[in-house]
Design a protein around this motif. Structure first.
Motif, mmCIF file in Angstrom:
data_model
loop_
_atom_site.group_PDB
_atom_site.id
_atom_site.type_symbol
_atom_site.label_atom_id
_atom_site.label_comp_id
_atom_site.label_asym_id
_atom_site.label_seq_id
_atom_site.Cartn_x
_atom_site.Cartn_y
_atom_site.Cartn_z
ATOM 1 N N TRP A 174 71.186 61.022 81.120
ATOM 2 C CA TRP A 174 70.684 61.921 82.171
ATOM 3 C C TRP A 174 69.927 61.131 83.239
ATOM 4 O O TRP A 174 70.256 61.201 84.429
ATOM 5 C CB TRP A 174 69.785 62.959 81.525
ATOM 6 C CG TRP A 174 69.245 64.033 82.420
ATOM 7 C CD1 TRP A 174 68.639 63.870 83.643
ATOM 8 C CD2 TRP A 174 69.243 65.442 82.177
ATOM 9 N NE1 TRP A 174 68.243 65.066 84.159
ATOM 10 C CE2 TRP A 174 68.603 66.055 83.290
ATOM 11 C CE3 TRP A 174 69.689 66.235 81.123
ATOM 12 C CZ2 TRP A 174 68.411 67.423 83.364
ATOM 13 C CZ3 TRP A 174 69.493 67.607 81.207
ATOM 14 C CH2 TRP A 174 68.875 68.192 82.305
ATOM 15 N N VAL A 175 68.898 60.387 82.813
ATOM 16 C CA VAL A 175 68.068 59.688 83.799
ATOM 17 C C VAL A 175 68.820 58.515 84.431
ATOM 18 O O VAL A 175 68.643 58.215 85.612
ATOM 19 C CB VAL A 175 66.728 59.218 83.184
ATOM 20 C CG1 VAL A 175 65.875 60.409 82.803
ATOM 21 C CG2 VAL A 175 66.941 58.296 81.978
ATOM 22 N N HIS A 176 69.678 57.862 83.640
ATOM 23 C CA HIS A 176 70.444 56.742 84.177
ATOM 24 C C HIS A 176 71.421 57.234 85.242
ATOM 25 O O HIS A 176 71.571 56.619 86.305
ATOM 26 C CB HIS A 176 71.203 56.044 83.050
ATOM 27 C CG HIS A 176 71.859 54.776 83.472
ATOM 28 N ND1 HIS A 176 71.202 53.559 83.494
ATOM 29 C CD2 HIS A 176 73.121 54.516 83.911
ATOM 30 C CE1 HIS A 176 72.023 52.617 83.911
ATOM 31 N NE2 HIS A 176 73.197 53.172 84.172
ATOM 32 N N GLY A 177 72.094 58.343 84.959
ATOM 33 C CA GLY A 177 73.023 58.893 85.932
ATOM 34 C C GLY A 177 72.331 59.350 87.193
ATOM 35 O O GLY A 177 72.828 59.140 88.317
ATOM 36 N N LEU A 178 71.172 59.963 87.050
ATOM 37 C CA LEU A 178 70.401 60.414 88.211
ATOM 38 C C LEU A 178 70.043 59.227 89.102
ATOM 39 O O LEU A 178 70.244 59.263 90.325
ATOM 40 C CB LEU A 178 69.138 61.131 87.738
ATOM 41 C CG LEU A 178 68.280 61.827 88.805
ATOM 42 C CD1 LEU A 178 69.048 62.983 89.427
ATOM 43 C CD2 LEU A 178 66.977 62.318 88.186
#
Length: 213
Positions: free
Chosen positions: A173-177
């Motif tokens: 989630w945070v990596h993709g964001l």
């Protein structure tokens, strides 16, 4: 045409480094090159040129390009881990929601503020744990913090949620964001120059899904 009366440019002085400074100078030159072009532009020769040293100088510290990039990745992980430590120190147990927010905010903010480091930190090459032990160790320090939080979340759910699966999904989630922002699509979609508003809304949703509050 004569040269009489013309001023000749002074020869450009080569920058010199005291013992112990060259390695960092090469890492800094690598980051500047990645920021301007991309990882594919990195070579020991080009980094040496930008650092103002001979082409042979980098080999005193790095056996090849990957060893240099590993030093960049390690530096990035160390900086990220320090941020995480400081953020978690300000947000202690039992505030699980606060610590989830703190880690997510640290991760995305670091990626956006240090995109050159971020591009290098997750290269496939670092999967060789023996060859790149320092990068692996620093990377695992960051992931361990996430595992500790997801273990708490799993326990709070009565074991209904697998902590490792939850950790992988939070990371994704945070990596993709961060990646979508750095590469441009999210900046274009939101029409914003700052990721902060989107990040905070995303963390609200993430906490609601994980902690339920």
């Amino acid at each position: 045409m004569t040269t009489q009366g013309r001023k000749t440019a002074a020869p450009r002085k080569r920058r010199t480094y005291h013992h112990g400074d060259l390695r960092q100078a090469l890492v800094d030159a690598t980051l500047a090159l990645i920021a301007k072009e991309d990882v594919g532009a990195v070579s020991l020769r080009e980094v040496a040129r930008r650092a103002g040293v001979t082409a042979a100088a980098p080999y005193h510290h790095f056996r090849d390009k990957n060893a240099l990039l590993a030093a960049v990745a390690e530096e990035g992980y160390r900086a990220l881990n320090q941020r995480m430590e400081e953020a978690l120190a300000r947000t202690r147990a039992p505030d699980l929601a606060g610590r989830v927010r703190a880690l997510g905010r640290c991760y995305v903010s670091f990626a956006v503020e240090h995109p050159a480091h971020y591009r290098v930190m997750f290269r496939e090459e670092w999967g060789d744990e023996e060859k790149y032990a320092a990068v692996h160790e620093e990377g695992m320090r960051a992931f361990q913090r996430l595992l500790e939080l997801t273990a708490e979340a799993s326990a709070a759910s009565g074991g209904k949620v697998d902590m490792e699966t939850l950790a992988f999904n939070i990371w994704a989630w945070v990596h993709g964001l961060a990646s979508l922002w750095n590469e441009g699509p999210l900046r274009k979609k939101t029409g914003s120059d700052s990721i902060s508003p989107l990040l905070e809304r995303s963390l609200d949703l993430l906490v609601m899904l994980i902690v339920g509050s």
